[in-house]
Design an enzyme around this catalytic site. Sequence first.
Site, mmCIF file in Angstrom:
data_model
loop_
_atom_site.group_PDB
_atom_site.id
_atom_site.type_symbol
_atom_site.label_atom_id
_atom_site.label_comp_id
_atom_site.label_asym_id
_atom_site.label_seq_id
_atom_site.Cartn_x
_atom_site.Cartn_y
_atom_site.Cartn_z
ATOM 1 N N GLY A 1 -7.359 -11.221 18.557
ATOM 2 C CA GLY A 1 -7.398 -10.174 19.567
ATOM 3 C C GLY A 1 -8.451 -9.136 19.251
ATOM 4 O O GLY A 1 -8.272 -7.941 19.504
ATOM 5 N N ILE B 1 -7.427 -2.200 19.646
ATOM 6 C CA ILE B 1 -7.167 -2.037 18.214
ATOM 7 C C ILE B 1 -7.934 -3.064 17.395
ATOM 8 O O ILE B 1 -8.485 -2.747 16.331
ATOM 9 C CB ILE B 1 -5.656 -2.121 17.935
ATOM 10 N N ASP C 1 -10.686 -14.290 20.176
ATOM 11 C CA ASP C 1 -10.086 -13.821 21.422
ATOM 12 C C ASP C 1 -10.276 -14.896 22.487
ATOM 13 O O ASP C 1 -10.949 -15.909 22.265
ATOM 14 C CB ASP C 1 -10.710 -12.497 21.880
ATOM 15 N N VAL D 1 -4.484 -18.025 20.567
ATOM 16 C CA VAL D 1 -3.638 -18.097 19.373
ATOM 17 C C VAL D 1 -2.329 -18.848 19.615
ATOM 18 O O VAL D 1 -1.610 -19.152 18.660
ATOM 19 C CB VAL D 1 -3.335 -16.692 18.805
ATOM 20 N N SER E 1 4.422 -2.651 15.612
ATOM 21 C CA SER E 1 4.515 -1.517 16.532
ATOM 22 C C SER E 1 5.674 -0.650 16.079
ATOM 23 O O SER E 1 6.574 -1.122 15.376
ATOM 24 C CB SER E 1 4.771 -2.024 17.962
ATOM 25 N N TYR F 1 9.729 -7.323 23.859
ATOM 26 C CA TYR F 1 8.591 -6.870 23.049
ATOM 27 C C TYR F 1 9.084 -6.309 21.718
ATOM 28 O O TYR F 1 8.546 -6.631 20.649
ATOM 29 C CB TYR F 1 7.825 -5.802 23.825
ATOM 30 N N LYS G 1 8.321 -7.601 17.842
ATOM 31 C CA LYS G 1 7.727 -6.734 16.835
ATOM 32 C C LYS G 1 8.665 -6.520 15.639
ATOM 33 O O LYS G 1 8.200 -6.366 14.505
ATOM 34 C CB LYS G 1 7.327 -5.395 17.465
#
Length: 267
Positions: free
Chosen positions: A12, A17, A37, A66, A139, A152, A156
């Site tokens: 990514g 980031i 990416d 990925v 995160s 999500y 994480k």
Amino acid sequence: MQVENKTALITGGANGIGFACATELLRNGAAHVAILDLATSPGVESALKLNAEFGEGRGIFIVCDVTKAREFEAAFAKTTDEFGGLDIVINNAGIVNESMWELMIDVNLKAVVRGTILGLQHLGKDRGGKGGVIVNIASVAGLDPFDWFPVYAAAKHGVVGLSRSFGATYHYEKTGVRVIAICPSFTETRFSADGGNDFGPFVDRGLVINKLMQQPLQKPEVVGKALVEIVQRGESGSVWISENSEPVCEVFIPNRFSLMASSKMRK
């Protein structure tokens, strides 16, 4: 470990980031970075920007989804072939889409698992490597409940658990690879720009958009600088927070058994 003359692979890495991490690593003396990416990403332009600022050949773009094992494995192989080795792996690729939760698990958790395993296979001293560092981008939603994006948060939390477990002394003593997690808070990324389109069916979209707009956002560059710092000094298995543009700090997550022992002692 200092980053001078080291080679890094970043998933990514074309923007947000990931690109900030690539930039800060090169700014602090890294020899090369490979940014992985999707073909639809601005990866070509991002690599050109890196080479324009830091010198020709310092950065390369590798098309990689990925979620596809063969593409991921080939990207690792191309990086090591191109640069003669690999020292740092940054598993950063991620999406936010509660309506497509299976894809989110594939990208945000399963791909991080695969990227960590590939990193250990390429870097591990027990596999003929030199050791190194793997940093998994989690995160703050991986530390606390996140009612707006439950799946999500689950992914994480998994990234944090994976990093702490592969970062344990047992693995580090065999591989010489430190595995670390960093947990950014709200950061200016595509998620912060269009996250309102990614809610699942269980939240009040208007309410959450209003609350999201009230959250302070930090620049991706803040996370990039934090990453360089933890690559240099973070212990294996440690977890760090980059929040509200403040200096990166380590999170203390108590061991369950130590808590049980303390409770018994108080009785």
